[in-house]
Design a protein around this motif. Structure first.
Motif, mmCIF file in Angstrom:
data_model
loop_
_atom_site.group_PDB
_atom_site.id
_atom_site.type_symbol
_atom_site.label_atom_id
_atom_site.label_comp_id
_atom_site.label_asym_id
_atom_site.label_seq_id
_atom_site.Cartn_x
_atom_site.Cartn_y
_atom_site.Cartn_z
ATOM 1 N N GLY A 211 83.574 96.032 69.011
ATOM 2 C CA GLY A 211 82.924 95.430 70.030
ATOM 3 C C GLY A 211 81.398 96.031 70.209
ATOM 4 N N LEU A 212 81.357 97.637 70.116
ATOM 5 C CA LEU A 212 80.328 98.169 70.202
ATOM 6 C C LEU A 212 79.248 97.928 69.205
ATOM 7 C CD1 LEU A 212 81.873 101.581 71.314
ATOM 8 C CD2 LEU A 212 81.164 99.786 72.928
ATOM 9 N N LEU A 213 79.812 97.794 67.995
ATOM 10 C CA LEU A 213 79.023 97.348 66.825
ATOM 11 C C LEU A 213 78.312 95.950 67.271
ATOM 12 C CD1 LEU A 213 79.417 97.625 63.186
ATOM 13 C CD2 LEU A 213 78.676 95.377 63.868
ATOM 14 N N ALA A 324 74.925 100.739 63.323
ATOM 15 C CA ALA A 324 75.531 101.709 63.024
ATOM 16 C C ALA A 324 75.693 102.942 63.755
ATOM 17 C CB ALA A 324 75.227 102.401 61.680
ATOM 18 N N VAL A 325 75.004 102.920 64.689
ATOM 19 C CA VAL A 325 74.902 103.994 65.901
ATOM 20 C C VAL A 325 76.341 104.291 66.713
ATOM 21 C CG1 VAL A 325 73.599 105.000 67.904
ATOM 22 C CG2 VAL A 325 72.228 104.117 65.961
ATOM 23 N N ALA A 348 83.417 102.943 55.137
ATOM 24 C CA ALA A 348 83.457 101.598 54.619
ATOM 25 C C ALA A 348 82.948 100.784 55.920
ATOM 26 C CB ALA A 348 84.570 101.205 54.143
ATOM 27 N N PHE A 349 83.310 101.063 57.153
ATOM 28 C CA PHE A 349 82.892 100.380 58.250
ATOM 29 C C PHE A 349 81.465 100.284 58.595
ATOM 30 C CE2 PHE A 349 87.100 101.607 59.675
ATOM 31 C CZ PHE A 349 87.606 100.480 60.408
ATOM 32 N N LEU A 350 80.609 101.441 58.014
ATOM 33 C CA LEU A 350 79.209 101.555 57.971
ATOM 34 C C LEU A 350 78.533 100.802 56.943
ATOM 35 C CD1 LEU A 350 79.307 105.184 59.281
ATOM 36 C CD2 LEU A 350 78.783 103.271 60.636
ATOM 37 N N TRP A 351 79.280 100.798 55.819
ATOM 38 C CA TRP A 351 78.712 100.390 54.439
ATOM 39 C C TRP A 351 78.018 99.046 54.572
ATOM 40 C CZ3 TRP A 351 76.280 102.098 50.817
ATOM 41 C CH2 TRP A 351 76.127 101.668 49.283
ATOM 42 N N PRO A 352 78.524 98.041 55.360
ATOM 43 C CA PRO A 352 77.699 96.683 55.419
ATOM 44 C C PRO A 352 76.277 96.869 56.169
ATOM 45 C CG PRO A 352 79.858 96.431 55.921
ATOM 46 C CD PRO A 352 79.737 97.744 55.799
ATOM 47 N N VAL A 353 76.202 97.540 57.179
ATOM 48 C CA VAL A 353 74.922 97.969 57.992
ATOM 49 C C VAL A 353 74.161 98.699 57.141
ATOM 50 C CG1 VAL A 353 74.204 98.835 59.880
ATOM 51 C CG2 VAL A 353 76.424 97.659 60.261
ATOM 52 N N LEU A 354 74.594 99.709 56.494
ATOM 53 C CA LEU A 354 73.709 100.576 55.746
ATOM 54 C C LEU A 354 73.095 99.698 54.690
ATOM 55 C CD1 LEU A 354 75.633 103.762 55.425
ATOM 56 C CD2 LEU A 354 73.809 103.360 56.965
ATOM 57 N N LEU A 355 73.691 98.828 53.781
ATOM 58 C CA LEU A 355 73.393 98.106 52.912
ATOM 59 C C LEU A 355 72.332 96.971 53.385
ATOM 60 C CD1 LEU A 355 73.842 97.823 49.616
ATOM 61 C CD2 LEU A 355 74.908 95.681 50.338
ATOM 62 N N VAL A 356 72.660 96.347 54.367
ATOM 63 C CA VAL A 356 71.637 95.293 54.699
ATOM 64 C C VAL A 356 70.425 95.997 55.250
ATOM 65 C CG1 VAL A 356 71.278 93.623 56.670
ATOM 66 C CG2 VAL A 356 73.486 93.750 55.381
#
Length: 524
Positions: A211-213, A324-325, A348-356
């Protein structure tokens, strides 16, 4: 004459469009299959070599099996090891009701490897979404550039080291988090804000902190909506920004305790204070000291470099990185050393954000300065990411020796086959997932559990024991108190309780009065 040439050119473009779309579909399918095959192979390789543990594949296997029988997701492995009372549900550990969607898979094949395959499929489902994201970002570029950007983005995503790491350690809620995060970001780029809200709700049902993301993405939408005069974006952003934290607090403070969880059980921030309120006060009264916690160990800045460096810092150029913060803050402010490591599934939780964020930055650089310098920068990020992926698991897939278990691992698998169906078992962590289907299994840990059978190894330290001597001492303790050795091979022993009336010193089975304990934070 000019009109004739223009008309002919338009007809040629119209005729070429279906062919181009067909090529895009072929590329998408090929890259999706490549991603699925790679991450599935990594997971099955770890299974074949008996290196995937009851923590956590066995836990999720027990939970999804319970869902498939229309019961709450209870896991004896989790309950016993952390001393939760018998009525405890995994929804009281992490709020992840989305896992119930996997229950029908167990009607087809009741096996832990079904979760390995499901996770691979969910990761691979992100490939078409990444392709659409690249198309949105490079919409003003020539078609050839769009195709190239989409291909490279899908390749980096599908073979990304975070997905390989997550696949190599079993199954986790991140299987749903990755495609849902990608879809939420893609729907935002497409200005389909109703779908953004649906994805955000599903993320909140995947893990309580997501929910924070969603809230952070709400802030991004507010900023972009105000810049572009997009009022629906601002309204959607405000909704996410307000309701995302509310959903997280509701899950942590209300829903998790209602399912048998303990408020504050995962509070790993003693450097900031004993609870969330004291941590907030610390930030307000002494922000410098609070932020100093993020660099109080060398692994924390290394974590940031590990996440951003392989993409050549491209994510720093996009506001999407703010998503991602919250998840990064959870890790770098934590006291738990496992949260700083890059060997688990957390990246892996951060991977979509980093890639986009990287794709958005690359597209902006291309618009501002099209040409070779930008192309070299982007290709460098692709090459660096794929090189790390080879080191993180892709390379070993081609080595026959990497698919061969060691003698002790083969002995564990052999010992599993000797345990009778329906028995209660204390098993080595890596043997436990192979017993969940047909026995009531918990992992062997510091406390004897009065099980009928005990399968344990004595030559290599295994989680959660701290030394091999502790494992050997356990065997001697049981042999002296009502157990008989049925079988032993390559350092693995199978014990059977032949004198149930003889108490084992220190043995304990969690009851209604059990007080949950946290995992000791020991560096590996």
């Amino acid at each position: 004459m000019a009109q004739l040439v223009v008309s002919q050119s338009a007809r040629e473009s119209a005729a070429a469009a279906p062919a181009a779309r067909q090529q895009d579909r072929i590329r998408t399918v090929a890259l999706t299959v490549l991603c699925f095959t790679a991450v599935l192979a990594v997971g099955l390789q770890q299974w074949a070599t008996v290196r995937i543990g009851g923590f956590d594949l066995g836990i999720f296997d027990q939970a999804v099996r319970a869902y498939s029988h229309f019961r709450l997701p209870r896991s004896p492995i989790k309950n016993y090891h952390h001393e939760f009372p018998p009525g405890f549900s995994l929804l009281g550990d992490h709020f992840s009701p989305v896992l119930a969607l996997l229950a029908p898979l167990y009607w087809v094949w009741d096996d832990p490897r079904m979760l390995i395959g499901a996770q691979a499929a969910l990761f691979a489902a992100g490939v078409p979404i990444v392709r659409r994201i690249a198309a949105h970002c490079f919409a003003q570029a020539p078609p050839a550039t769009v195709r190239r950007a989409a291909d490279l983005s899908c390749l980096v995503y599908g073979l990304g080291w975070p997905l390989l790491r997550a696949s190599g350690v079993g199954f986790h809620e991140v299987a749903f988090a990755v495609p849902l995060t990608l879809l939420m970001l893609e729907r935002g780029l497409a200005r389909r804000y109703g779908a953004v809200l649906v994805c955000a709700v599903l993320l909140c049902c995947t893990k309580e902190d997501l929910g924070l993301l969603a809230a952070a993405y709400g802030a991004v939408l507010i900023g972009r909506g105000r810049r572009d005069g997009d009022r629906p974006a601002v309204r959607t952003g405000l909704t996410l920004f307000v309701l995302g934290p509310v959903a997280a607090l509701l899950a942590i403070r209300v829903l998790i305790p209602a399912m048998g969880g303990v408020p504050g059980y995962y509070w790993n921030y003693s450097a900031l204070g004993p609870d969330m309120g004291s941590a907030a006060l610390r930030f307000l009264t002494d922000p410098i000291a609070a932020f100093a916690v993020t660099v109080d160990h060398p692994e924390k800045p290394v974590l940031l470099l590990w996440l951003l460096g392989p993409l050549l810092l491209l994510p720093l150029g996009s506001a999407t990185l703010w998503c991602a913060v919250p998840l990064l803050a959870e890790r770098v402010f934590s006291d738990n050393p496992s949260h700083w490591a890059t060997t688990h599934h957390y990246d892996a939780f951060l991977w979509p954000v980093l890639l986009v964020a990287a794709v958005e930055t690359a597209a902006r650089l291309h618009r501002g300065r099209p040409g070779r310098p930008v192309a070299r920068w982007t290709l460098g990020a692709v090459a660096c990411s794929l090189l790390i992926s080879v080191v993180c698991g892709l390379g070993s897939l081609l080595l026959p020796a990497a698919w061969t278990p060691s003698p002790s691992e083969r002995a564990l698998a052999e010992g599993v086959r000797m345990v009778p169906t329906g028995a209660t078992v204390e098993a080595d962590n890596n043997a436990a997932p192979r017993l969940t289907r047909r026995t009531r299994v918990v992992i062997a840990d510091a406390t004897p559990r009065d099980a009928e059978y005990v399968l344990i190894q004595t030559v290599r330290k295994m989680f959660p024991f701290t030394t091999v001597d502790d494992q050997r001492d356990r065997v001697l303790l049981l042999l002296d108190n009502g157990y008989t050795m049925l079988w032993a091979k390559d350092g693995v022993v199978l014990l059977h309780r032949t004198d149930p009336g003889r108490p084992v010193p220190g043995a304990r089975v969690p009851g209604d009065d059990s007080v949950p304990v946290k995992e000791p934070e020991v560096r590996s």
